[in-house]
Design an enzyme around this catalytic site. Structure first.
Site, PDB file in Angstrom:
ATOM      1  N   HIS A   1       0.835  -1.007  -0.060  1.00 57.11           N
ATOM      2  CA  HIS A   1      -0.163   0.131   0.006  1.00 57.11           C
ATOM      3  C   HIS A   1       0.937   1.189  -0.314  1.00 57.11           C
ATOM      4  O   HIS A   1       0.274   2.182  -0.173  1.00 57.11           O
ATOM      5  CB  HIS A   1      -0.733   0.070   1.156  1.00 57.11           C
ATOM      6  CG  HIS A   1      -2.055  -0.762   0.896  1.00 57.11           C
ATOM      7  ND1 HIS A   1      -3.455  -0.743   0.985  1.00 57.11           N
ATOM      8  CD2 HIS A   1      -1.780  -2.609   0.563  1.00 57.11           C
ATOM      9  CE1 HIS A   1      -4.313  -1.882   0.620  1.00 57.11           C
ATOM     10  NE2 HIS A   1      -3.068  -2.834   0.912  1.00 57.11           N
TER      11      HIS A   1
ATOM     12  N   ASP B   1       3.727   8.949  -1.128  1.00 56.99           N
ATOM     13  CA  ASP B   1       2.203   8.361  -0.266  1.00 56.99           C
ATOM     14  C   ASP B   1       2.246   7.291  -1.307  1.00 56.99           C
ATOM     15  O   ASP B   1       2.046   7.906  -2.448  1.00 56.99           O
ATOM     16  CB  ASP B   1       1.300   9.204  -0.359  1.00 56.99           C
ATOM     17  CG  ASP B   1       0.048   9.095   1.025  1.00 56.99           C
ATOM     18  OD1 ASP B   1       0.155   8.196   1.182  1.00 56.99           O
ATOM     19  OD2 ASP B   1      -0.612  10.062   1.273  1.00 56.99           O
TER      20      ASP B   1
HETATM   21  P1  ADP Z   1      -3.081   6.254   5.145  1.00 54.33           P
HETATM   22  O1  ADP Z   1      -3.420   4.449   4.512  1.00 54.33           O
HETATM   23  O2  ADP Z   1      -1.842   6.555   5.355  1.00 54.33           O
HETATM   24  O3  ADP Z   1      -3.565   6.703   6.415  1.00 54.33           O
HETATM   25  P2  ADP Z   1      -4.650   7.447   3.371  1.00 54.33           P
HETATM   26  O4  ADP Z   1      -5.489   8.698   2.382  1.00 54.33           O
HETATM   27  O5  ADP Z   1      -4.391   6.460   1.897  1.00 54.33           O
HETATM   28  O6  ADP Z   1      -3.884   7.542   3.559  1.00 54.33           O
HETATM   29  O7  ADP Z   1      -5.715   6.689   3.852  1.00 54.33           O
HETATM   30  C1  ADP Z   1      -6.437   7.554   5.145  1.00 54.33           C
HETATM   31  C2  ADP Z   1      -7.980   7.509   5.299  1.00 54.33           C
HETATM   32  O8  ADP Z   1      -7.917   7.914   7.007  1.00 54.33           O
HETATM   33  C3  ADP Z   1      -9.275   8.169   4.655  1.00 54.33           C
HETATM   34  O9  ADP Z   1     -10.331   6.667   4.051  1.00 54.33           O
HETATM   35  C4  ADP Z   1      -9.665   8.804   5.553  1.00 54.33           C
HETATM   36  O10 ADP Z   1     -11.065   9.323   5.594  1.00 54.33           O
HETATM   37  C5  ADP Z   1      -9.034   8.105   7.164  1.00 54.33           C
HETATM   38  N1  ADP Z   1      -9.315   9.389   7.935  1.00 54.33           N
HETATM   39  C6  ADP Z   1      -8.476   9.736   7.845  1.00 54.33           C
HETATM   40  N2  ADP Z   1      -8.041  10.979   8.582  1.00 54.33           N
HETATM   41  C7  ADP Z   1      -9.195  10.879   9.790  1.00 54.33           C
HETATM   42  C8  ADP Z   1      -9.931  11.333  10.942  1.00 54.33           C
HETATM   43  N3  ADP Z   1      -9.403  12.497  11.264  1.00 54.33           N
HETATM   44  N4  ADP Z   1     -11.035  10.683  11.162  1.00 54.33           N
HETATM   45  C9  ADP Z   1     -12.024   9.108  10.416  1.00 54.33           C
HETATM   46  N5  ADP Z   1     -11.194   9.576   9.044  1.00 54.33           N
HETATM   47  C10 ADP Z   1      -9.147   9.491   8.777  1.00 54.33           C
HETATM   48  O1  F6P Z   2      -1.993   2.845   3.858  1.00 48.00           O
HETATM   49  C1  F6P Z   2      -0.592   2.509   5.008  1.00 48.00           C
HETATM   50  C2  F6P Z   2      -1.043   1.981   6.522  1.00 48.00           C
HETATM   51  O2  F6P Z   2       0.072   1.873   7.422  1.00 48.00           O
HETATM   52  C3  F6P Z   2      -2.076   1.137   6.842  1.00 48.00           C
HETATM   53  O3  F6P Z   2      -1.263  -1.133   6.388  1.00 48.00           O
HETATM   54  C4  F6P Z   2      -2.583   0.772   7.455  1.00 48.00           C
HETATM   55  O4  F6P Z   2      -3.902   0.326   8.184  1.00 48.00           O
HETATM   56  C5  F6P Z   2      -2.058   2.338   7.602  1.00 48.00           C
HETATM   57  O5  F6P Z   2      -1.742   3.115   7.307  1.00 48.00           O
HETATM   58  C6  F6P Z   2      -2.679   2.694   9.091  1.00 48.00           C
HETATM   59  O6  F6P Z   2      -1.339   2.540  10.436  1.00 48.00           O
HETATM   60  P1  F6P Z   2      -1.772   1.851  11.643  1.00 48.00           P
HETATM   61  O7  F6P Z   2      -2.599   0.678  11.496  1.00 48.00           O
HETATM   62  O8  F6P Z   2       0.052   1.872  11.989  1.00 48.00           O
HETATM   63  O9  F6P Z   2      -2.648   2.657  12.452  1.00 48.00           O
END
Ligand code: ADP
Ligand code: F6P
Length: 467
Positions: free
Chosen positions: A157, A365
């Site tokens: 991912h 990212d």
């Molecule tokens: P990562 O997997 O690195 O966290 P992504 O942008 O791919 O980054 O996915 C983040 C997910 O977490 C999204 O679905 C987003 O809606 C959710 N998210 C991020 N911040 C919040 C928050 N404050 N409250 C709820 N959901 C959140």
């Molecule tokens: O999308 C990358 C990622 O590391 C996922 O594998 C993971 O579920 C998400 O970000 C949130 O991170 P964590 O599981 O360390 O809270």
């Protein structure tokens, strides 16, 4: 139809409609498992004094979750250690933050073995096994050593780094060689796939036999790019929900005569928050006429708090947000809101929908699903503008966003000005192209393409949904 066994470090299916968001990976995996009957296996998030390998089985939101508890030392060496202090910073080009410690290496291997030993007895002969993310790279190797012969796929991912970055990892060859125990390895973009191939060609006597078929370490592996998307149909429903509408009205009411600029990210140094804050500060400095016309809302729930680099970035952001408000706020007005909590998905949809600008500027990212959620939440008749980092995997598909170099606060400030001045016809044209992509390349297409390739049946992408 074969059962699908999904394996990831964290197992957190959403339990009901629009409940608290559980992250991009979790949403995607829950959607996969509802379609294929199967099991989601991983860590329970809990620790015990001594590892037992006992399975906790639960039905959550239509998904069977099978989890195991780990020991405190596993958490320290495997999750906080090798996964989040070694691989995460390195794969996000932050070699300066990467810690190399053999104890982490051992803990990582130990937990992967524990996962394999607990999982192997659950596997039936025609199950497909789909392993996710950097926590579990050596899992197929461990399963093979226990005699598992099933088709096993792996999806990364996060970014795969350039060859010269990857070789900073001690024992990098062992880690990459273990990937050749999978049948199929998937990346978010063609660029990451190519970086992986370059590594294998340079370090493992590799060669691309034909597109998608890689030789290395004297073996053959299928590889491909499978850009992940959001559950577009589900999100479209959420946008119309009463909670989303209430939240949109609330946000609109708190920004009367002002434009809302929104950022939503886990509090992580890879998300470019410091540079984003500095960009907003420059925007305010350079555009005194626009100061009273904007509110920037940055939502960033804390993440991986046991890791020092995360504590440090949080402290720097707390201080920077205070500085910006101290410098520009007035008795009746402040330009910046810094919020460290989680929201339900339907509430987030409402917040995105009220924002004239979505500011998504990670330094690196794998994909970034927030960019896609922001687009999916816009009003087609009066959509907002997405400002997107060119270093997010999503930038490959979302060419109609305003693409910026997230390292440059000046570029971020310029893009903010341009987004706020953009006329409606241009906003509608750009949004239309972005929305079309978000619908067409959604999580269902991603899942079907990967599972299709893993099972040897290729699946065509679905046509765009009509909303
Ligand atoms: P990562 O997997 O690195 O966290 P992504 O942008 O791919 O980054 O996915 C983040 C997910 O977490 C999204 O679905 C987003 O809606 C959710 N998210 C991020 N911040 C919040 C928050 N404050 N409250 C709820 N959901 C959140
Ligand atoms: O999308 C990358 C990622 O590391 C996922 O594998 C993971 O579920 C998400 O970000 C949130 O991170 P964590 O599981 O360390 O809270």
């Amino acid at each position: 139809m074969s059962r699908l066994i999904v394996v990831s470090n964290r197992v957190n299916p959403p339990s009901s409609d629009g409940e608290e968001s559980v992250g991009g990976l979790a949403m995607a995996l829950a959607a996969s498992l509802r379609e294929y009957s199967g099991v989601w296996f991983g860590w329970s998030g809990k620790t015990v004094d001594t590892f037992t390998g006992e399975l906790n089985i639960e039905e959550i939101g239509g998904v069977t979750a099978a989890t195991i508890d780990l020991e405190e030392i596993d958490l320290e060496e495997y999750y906080n250690g090798y996964a989040n202090k070694t691989l995460w910073p390195l794969f996000h080009y932050r070699n300066d933050l990467a810690a190399f410690d053999r104890a982490y290496d051992k803990g990582y291997m130990r937990v992967n073995r524990r996962f394999a030993e607990t999982l192997a007895p659950l596997i039936r002969p025609d199950d497909l096994i789909w392993v996710h993310d950097y926590h579990l790279i050596p899992l197929a190797r461990e399963l093979r050593s226990l005699g598992v012969k099933n088709r096993i796929g792996f999806f990364l991912h996060i970014p795969w780094p350039a060859h010269q970055v990857m070789i900073n990892l001690p024992r990098h060859r062992q880690l990459v060689e273990a990937m050749f125990d999978y049948d199929l390895v998937g990346f978010q973009t063609g660029e990451y796939q190519q970086a992986f191939e370059e590594y294998v060609i340079s370090e493992a006597e590799g060669a691309v036999m034909r597109p998608g078929c890689l030789k290395g370490f004297g073996r053959i592996l299928e590889v491909g790019a499978f850009p992940i998307g959001i559950d577009a149909a589900d999100f479209a429903r959420m946008v119309k929900s009463s909670r989303a509408r209430r939240m949109r009205d609330l946000m609109t009411a708190c920004t009367v005569f002002r434009h809302l600029i929104v950022g939503v990210d886990r509090l992580d140094y890879s998300k470019g928050l410091e540079e984003r804050f500095l960009g907003f500060e420059q925007f305010l400095q350079r555009n005194p006429d626009l100061r009273r016309e904007v509110l920037m809302l940055q939502i960033a729930p804390v993440s991986r708090e046991a890791v020092e680099a995360y504590q440090e970035i949080r402290a720097r952001l707390d201080s920077l947000s205070g500085r910006i408000n101290g410098e520009f706020a007035d008795v009746d007005w402040a330009p910046f809101r810094w919020v460290n909590r989680n929201y339900r998905r339907d509430e987030l949809a409402g917040i995105y929908g009220a924002a004239r600008v979505g500011l998504v500027t990670p330094l690196r990212d794998g994909m970034n699903l927030v960019a896609k959620e922001y687009v999916a939440a816009q009003n087609p008749d009066d959509p907002g503008v997405l400002i997107l980092s060119r270093f997010a995997g999503a930038a490959r598909q979302m060419r109609d966003a305003l693409l910026v170099n997230p390292n440059s606060p000046e570029e971020v400030a310029d893009a903010l000005r341009r987004a706020l001045a953009m006329e409606k016809p241009e906003r509608i044209r750009r949004w239309g192209a972005l929305f079309d992509n978000v619908q067409r390349e959604d999580v269902v297409g991603w899942r079907d393409e990967f599972v299709g390739a893993l099972s040897g049946k290729s699946v065509k992408m679905r046509p765009a949904l009509v909303v």
